[in-house]
Structure formats: structure tokens, C-alpha cells
Design a protein around this motif. Sequence first.
Motif, PDB file in Angstrom:
ATOM      1  N   GLU A 126       0.935  -1.177  -0.066  1.00 52.17           N
ATOM      2  CA  GLU A 126      -0.035   0.116   0.211  1.00 52.17           C
ATOM      3  C   GLU A 126       0.952   1.246  -0.066  1.00 52.17           C
ATOM      4  O   GLU A 126       1.667   1.246   1.035  1.00 52.17           O
ATOM      5  CB  GLU A 126      -0.861   0.043   1.127  1.00 52.17           C
ATOM      6  N   VAL A 127       0.700   1.986  -1.181  1.00 49.06           N
ATOM      7  CA  VAL A 127       1.418   3.141  -1.151  1.00 49.06           C
ATOM      8  C   VAL A 127       0.695   4.170  -0.969  1.00 49.06           C
ATOM      9  O   VAL A 127      -0.522   4.448  -1.727  1.00 49.06           O
ATOM     10  CB  VAL A 127       2.189   3.335  -2.650  1.00 49.06           C
ATOM     11  N   THR A 128       0.759   5.173   0.027  1.00 45.62           N
ATOM     12  CA  THR A 128      -0.118   6.439   0.122  1.00 45.62           C
ATOM     13  C   THR A 128       0.841   7.719   0.369  1.00 45.62           C
ATOM     14  O   THR A 128       1.951   7.838   0.575  1.00 45.62           O
ATOM     15  CB  THR A 128      -0.528   6.189   1.586  1.00 45.62           C
ATOM     16  N   SER A 129       0.084   8.825  -0.047  1.00 46.88           N
ATOM     17  CA  SER A 129       0.551  10.175   0.207  1.00 46.88           C
ATOM     18  C   SER A 129      -0.471  11.089   0.706  1.00 46.88           C
ATOM     19  O   SER A 129      -1.370  11.264  -0.351  1.00 46.88           O
ATOM     20  CB  SER A 129       1.155  10.632  -0.936  1.00 46.88           C
ATOM     21  N   THR A 130      -0.359  11.507   1.987  1.00 48.08           N
ATOM     22  CA  THR A 130      -1.601  12.260   2.404  1.00 48.08           C
ATOM     23  C   THR A 130      -1.139  13.754   2.622  1.00 48.08           C
ATOM     24  O   THR A 130      -0.029  13.975   2.982  1.00 48.08           O
ATOM     25  CB  THR A 130      -2.010  11.629   3.850  1.00 48.08           C
ATOM     26  N   GLY A 131      -1.965  14.603   1.881  1.00 46.31           N
ATOM     27  CA  GLY A 131      -1.763  16.026   2.066  1.00 46.31           C
ATOM     28  C   GLY A 131      -2.474  16.646   3.315  1.00 46.31           C
ATOM     29  O   GLY A 131      -3.631  16.291   3.672  1.00 46.31           O
ATOM     30  N   GLU A 132      -1.645  17.353   4.212  1.00 45.07           N
ATOM     31  CA  GLU A 132      -2.420  17.541   5.393  1.00 45.07           C
ATOM     32  C   GLU A 132      -1.561  18.804   5.985  1.00 45.07           C
ATOM     33  O   GLU A 132      -0.599  19.306   5.541  1.00 45.07           O
ATOM     34  CB  GLU A 132      -2.349  16.496   6.620  1.00 45.07           C
ATOM     35  N   GLY A 133      -2.328  19.410   6.999  1.00 48.39           N
ATOM     36  CA  GLY A 133      -1.721  20.774   7.593  1.00 48.39           C
ATOM     37  C   GLY A 133      -2.591  21.873   7.565  1.00 48.39           C
ATOM     38  O   GLY A 133      -3.856  21.796   6.840  1.00 48.39           O
ATOM     39  N   ASP A 134      -2.346  22.615   8.444  1.00 43.96           N
ATOM     40  CA  ASP A 134      -3.070  23.954   8.224  1.00 43.96           C
ATOM     41  C   ASP A 134      -2.801  24.722   7.067  1.00 43.96           C
ATOM     42  O   ASP A 134      -2.199  24.620   6.316  1.00 43.96           O
ATOM     43  CB  ASP A 134      -2.572  25.027   9.415  1.00 43.96           C
ATOM     44  N   PRO A 135      -3.837  25.714   6.826  1.00 47.17           N
ATOM     45  CA  PRO A 135      -3.816  26.397   5.388  1.00 47.17           C
ATOM     46  C   PRO A 135      -2.612  26.913   4.984  1.00 47.17           C
ATOM     47  O   PRO A 135      -2.344  26.849   3.822  1.00 47.17           O
ATOM     48  CB  PRO A 135      -4.974  27.435   5.494  1.00 47.17           C
ATOM     49  N   ASP A 136      -1.612  27.382   5.897  1.00 42.51           N
ATOM     50  CA  ASP A 136      -0.468  28.024   5.437  1.00 42.51           C
ATOM     51  C   ASP A 136       0.950  27.026   5.684  1.00 42.51           C
ATOM     52  O   ASP A 136       1.865  27.299   5.414  1.00 42.51           O
ATOM     53  CB  ASP A 136      -0.024  29.380   6.082  1.00 42.51           C
ATOM     54  N   ASN A 137       0.470  25.768   5.991  1.00 42.64           N
ATOM     55  CA  ASN A 137       1.640  24.679   6.055  1.00 42.64           C
ATOM     56  C   ASN A 137       1.083  23.327   5.581  1.00 42.64           C
ATOM     57  O   ASN A 137       1.388  22.306   6.191  1.00 42.64           O
ATOM     58  CB  ASN A 137       2.112  24.716   7.182  1.00 42.64           C
ATOM     59  N   ILE A 138       0.509  23.335   4.349  1.00 46.44           N
ATOM     60  CA  ILE A 138       0.181  21.970   4.071  1.00 46.44           C
ATOM     61  C   ILE A 138       1.231  21.383   3.077  1.00 46.44           C
ATOM     62  O   ILE A 138       1.953  21.946   2.526  1.00 46.44           O
ATOM     63  CB  ILE A 138      -1.187  21.936   2.918  1.00 46.44           C
ATOM     64  N   GLY A 139       1.496  20.045   3.528  1.00 49.09           N
ATOM     65  CA  GLY A 139       2.385  19.350   2.978  1.00 49.09           C
ATOM     66  C   GLY A 139       2.147  17.880   2.900  1.00 49.09           C
ATOM     67  O   GLY A 139       0.927  17.295   3.389  1.00 49.09           O
ATOM     68  N   PHE A 140       3.142  16.981   2.147  1.00 48.54           N
ATOM     69  CA  PHE A 140       2.614  15.758   2.152  1.00 48.54           C
ATOM     70  C   PHE A 140       3.096  14.931   3.094  1.00 48.54           C
ATOM     71  O   PHE A 140       4.475  14.898   3.469  1.00 48.54           O
ATOM     72  CB  PHE A 140       2.905  15.168   0.454  1.00 48.54           C
ATOM     73  N   THR A 141       2.710  13.530   3.398  1.00 53.08           N
ATOM     74  CA  THR A 141       3.246  12.514   3.954  1.00 53.08           C
ATOM     75  C   THR A 141       3.081  11.309   3.587  1.00 53.08           C
ATOM     76  O   THR A 141       2.408  10.249   3.683  1.00 53.08           O
ATOM     77  CB  THR A 141       2.797  12.238   5.596  1.00 53.08           C
ATOM     78  N   PRO A 142       4.251  10.931   2.609  1.00 57.29           N
ATOM     79  CA  PRO A 142       4.403   9.675   1.781  1.00 57.29           C
ATOM     80  C   PRO A 142       4.669   8.526   2.978  1.00 57.29           C
ATOM     81  O   PRO A 142       5.483   8.590   3.661  1.00 57.29           O
ATOM     82  CB  PRO A 142       4.932   9.731   0.638  1.00 57.29           C
ATOM     83  N   SER A 143       4.156   7.280   2.363  1.00 56.77           N
ATOM     84  CA  SER A 143       4.488   6.218   2.932  1.00 56.77           C
ATOM     85  C   SER A 143       4.269   4.677   2.243  1.00 56.77           C
ATOM     86  O   SER A 143       3.606   4.790   1.355  1.00 56.77           O
ATOM     87  CB  SER A 143       3.365   5.941   4.341  1.00 56.77           C
ATOM     88  N   VAL A 144       4.975   3.876   2.349  1.00 52.86           N
ATOM     89  CA  VAL A 144       4.655   2.397   1.810  1.00 52.86           C
ATOM     90  C   VAL A 144       4.695   1.359   2.961  1.00 52.86           C
ATOM     91  O   VAL A 144       5.242   1.525   3.797  1.00 52.86           O
ATOM     92  CB  VAL A 144       5.844   2.026   0.612  1.00 52.86           C
ATOM     93  N   LYS A 145       3.495   0.741   3.082  1.00 52.00           N
ATOM     94  CA  LYS A 145       3.307  -0.416   4.004  1.00 52.00           C
ATOM     95  C   LYS A 145       3.074  -1.559   3.075  1.00 52.00           C
ATOM     96  O   LYS A 145       2.643  -1.929   2.028  1.00 52.00           O
ATOM     97  CB  LYS A 145       2.172  -0.220   4.626  1.00 52.00           C
ATOM     98  N   PHE A 146       3.846  -2.660   3.484  1.00 47.65           N
ATOM     99  CA  PHE A 146       3.652  -4.336   3.046  1.00 47.65           C
ATOM    100  C   PHE A 146       3.972  -5.184   4.153  1.00 47.65           C
ATOM    101  O   PHE A 146       4.515  -4.859   5.211  1.00 47.65           O
ATOM    102  CB  PHE A 146       4.839  -4.252   1.967  1.00 47.65           C
TER     103      PHE A 146
END
Length: 177
Positions: free
Chosen positions: A69-89
Motif C-alpha cells: 500500500e503506497v499512500t501520500s496524504t496532504g495535510e496541515g493548516d492552510p499555510d503549511n500543507i504538506g505531504f506525508t508519503p508512506s509504503v506499507k507491506f
Amino acid sequence: MYVKKDVPREAVASPGLGINPKDKVILIDVDDIASMPDTDDKGVVIADDIIMKEGCYAFCIYMTPGTTEVTSTGEGDPDNIGFTPSVKFSHPGNSKEVREFKVNNVNSRFIVIVEYCSNKPTDLIGSPCNPCSLTTSYTGNKDGSSNEITLTQISKGDGIKIYEGKITLETAGETGS
């Protein structure tokens, strides 16, 4: 430089089909990197090779097909949104080798490369300045024995990159992506 433009439906029969990664994930310890190339001017594609320090190389760990499972979640407050990618297996069993891998890499910092069986581009997660860390869990019972391995970028930052360079591996020298 990125110019705003339409993002059409991908020109393949079923662009939303599940992913079909190869049965291994490639790990590069960031301490072993001599030179990390930049992305293109649009911030996604890395066309040049990652250069390893003398005597250093990437290595692979087997992934049970169908468990990746490869994921990349965009998250954060309006002025600091970033991605947290991950791979799980999942990795089957609890061999000496996988136990040694977990014990000796739990505090390591990695760049993770996922290659695919189709013509899908190779994914690269992490960077020397924002690497991935390892978390694991093991379950053994009457139904099976496996390790769940997760590699997640340590801080919000860039999303998943496309890697087009070569990879220096311990066992096969170099592989093209």
C-alpha cells in the motif's frame, strides 16, 4: 517551471486499477548517499542517478504480492500543507534475516524506491533532508506468520517523486528504472 494546465483522464483503459509493484522494495540509507539529484523544474521527476558513496549500495526487502500500500496524504493548516508519503507491506515469516533487518534498521533513515511490473513510473519516497523511518509489527498465529513493515517520511514535505535514474544494488550492481 510548472504552468497551470488541465489534468485529463489518463489515456489507458482503466487508470484507476490497483497498483502492481514488483515483489521487492528498494531501500537507500541516506548516510550512504554521496550526491542526490534535484527534481525537474516541475518538482516531481528525478531524471539523474543517485550517486552512492564508495562501497555503498541500495538493498531490497521482499514484499508479499498484493500486500503493498503506497499512500501520500496532504495535510496541515492552510499555510503549511504538506505531504506525508508512506509504503506499507507484509513480509512473510519471521526469519533470522528479517529480524536482523528490523533490529539493525529501526533508527535508520531511508529513501524508498518502489518499482512496478507495468509501465508505471518508479516511485521515490523521502529525501536526504526528509527521509523515511521504519516501523514494524510481527504477528504469528495459527493462520499465519508475517511482519508488517511501514516506511514513512518523517515530516510533512514533498509528495512521491518519479525516479528515472539507475539504482546501485549490492547483488546486481545496477538496475535501470
